[in-house]
Enzyme design. Structure first.
Site, mmCIF file in Angstrom:
data_model
loop_
_atom_site.group_PDB
_atom_site.id
_atom_site.type_symbol
_atom_site.label_atom_id
_atom_site.label_comp_id
_atom_site.label_asym_id
_atom_site.label_seq_id
_atom_site.Cartn_x
_atom_site.Cartn_y
_atom_site.Cartn_z
ATOM 1 N N CYS A 100 1.043 -1.164 -0.179
ATOM 2 C CA CYS A 100 0.201 0.263 -0.041
ATOM 3 C C CYS A 100 0.648 1.277 -0.066
ATOM 4 O O CYS A 100 1.428 1.708 0.557
ATOM 5 C CB CYS A 100 -1.187 -0.391 1.241
ATOM 6 S SG CYS A 100 -2.014 1.062 1.218
ATOM 7 N N CYS A 156 -1.130 3.994 2.607
ATOM 8 C CA CYS A 156 -0.439 3.375 3.856
ATOM 9 C C CYS A 156 -0.370 2.511 4.065
ATOM 10 O O CYS A 156 0.804 2.151 4.471
ATOM 11 C CB CYS A 156 -2.082 4.180 4.128
ATOM 12 S SG CYS A 156 -3.282 3.810 3.369
ATOM 13 N N SER A 157 -1.588 2.319 4.695
ATOM 14 C CA SER A 157 -0.899 0.665 5.234
ATOM 15 C C SER A 157 -1.739 -0.376 5.523
ATOM 16 O O SER A 157 -2.367 -1.764 5.624
ATOM 17 C CB SER A 157 -0.732 0.421 6.356
ATOM 18 O OG SER A 157 -1.282 1.120 7.267
ATOM 19 N N CYS A 158 -3.173 -0.665 4.032
ATOM 20 C CA CYS A 158 -3.512 -1.135 3.815
ATOM 21 C C CYS A 158 -3.173 -2.185 3.292
ATOM 22 O O CYS A 158 -2.167 -2.728 2.623
ATOM 23 C CB CYS A 158 -5.022 -0.850 2.888
ATOM 24 S SG CYS A 158 -5.941 1.146 2.550
HETATM 25 FE FE FE Z 1 -3.121 1.715 3.190
#
Ligand code: FE
Length: 193
Positions: free
Chosen positions: A101, A104-106
């Protein structure tokens, strides 16, 4: 005060808090749904491994999984209605897939458990897109020069899961034994099985 009355009060307060957090941009509705999902369904990489082992042993399931990941994963009891769409990408002899991602950090939490800390790092998020082969080599995954690497960028709407290649010589193994071979890194694409 009756129990019902107090439950309703708490529910109202929780809802008000959610709305406030969403308005302030501190929380997205999707992120909250995903956390609830993870909590309710026992988020663990064993879930993703179960999906992969089923796909390795059941060609019809594999076809459904690649055509519509969300629906196929729900067949096995994972992902609630509100979860983001899941797309499953299959590794082959010529193509290797890896997930990131960049924003962000999906991450498909309910299928993979909590994400590794490197997944959220700025270094991984920026470098895997620019130089995937070098990044994978740092993970100890040395792909043949002829293997194409596809990097999938997750988002609030779509999450990805890698369907790794089934290892040679595992023809006699049960679904359960196969699932035990599948690691969280393999489901992200930073390792092979
Ligand atoms: Fe994300």
């Amino acid at each position: 005060m009756s129990g019902d009355h107090s439950d309703a009060t708490i529910a109202r307060r929780v809802r008000r808090l959610e709305t406030l957090l969403e308005e302030k941009g501190l929380l997205s509705g999707g992120a909250l749904d995903e956390s609830i999902d993870a909590f309710l369904l026992g988020a663990s990489p064993a879930n993703g491994a179960h999906v992969v082992a089923r796909a390795w042993t059941d060609p019809a399931y594999r076809a459904r999984l690649l055509a519509d990941g969300t629906a196929a994963v729900r067949e096995l009891g994972y992902l609630r209605e509100a979860a983001p769409r899941l797309r499953v990408v299959e590794n082959t002899e010529s193509v290797h897939n890896v997930i990131v991602c960049t924003l962000c950090s999906c991450y498909p939490l309910s299928l993979l458990g909590p994400s590794p800390s490197w997944y959220k790092s700025e270094a991984y998020r920026s470098r895997v897109v620019r130089e995937p082969r070098a990044v994978l080599a740092e993970f100890g995954l040395h792909l043949p020069a002829g293997t194409e690497i596809t990097v999938w960028d997750s988002s609030a709407e779509t999450r990805y899961l890698v369907l790794p290649r089934r290892p040679e010589g595992t023809g006699q193994l049960t679904e359960q034994a196969l699932a035990a071979l599948v690691t969280r890194y393999a489901l992200i694409g930073t390792a092979a099985v």
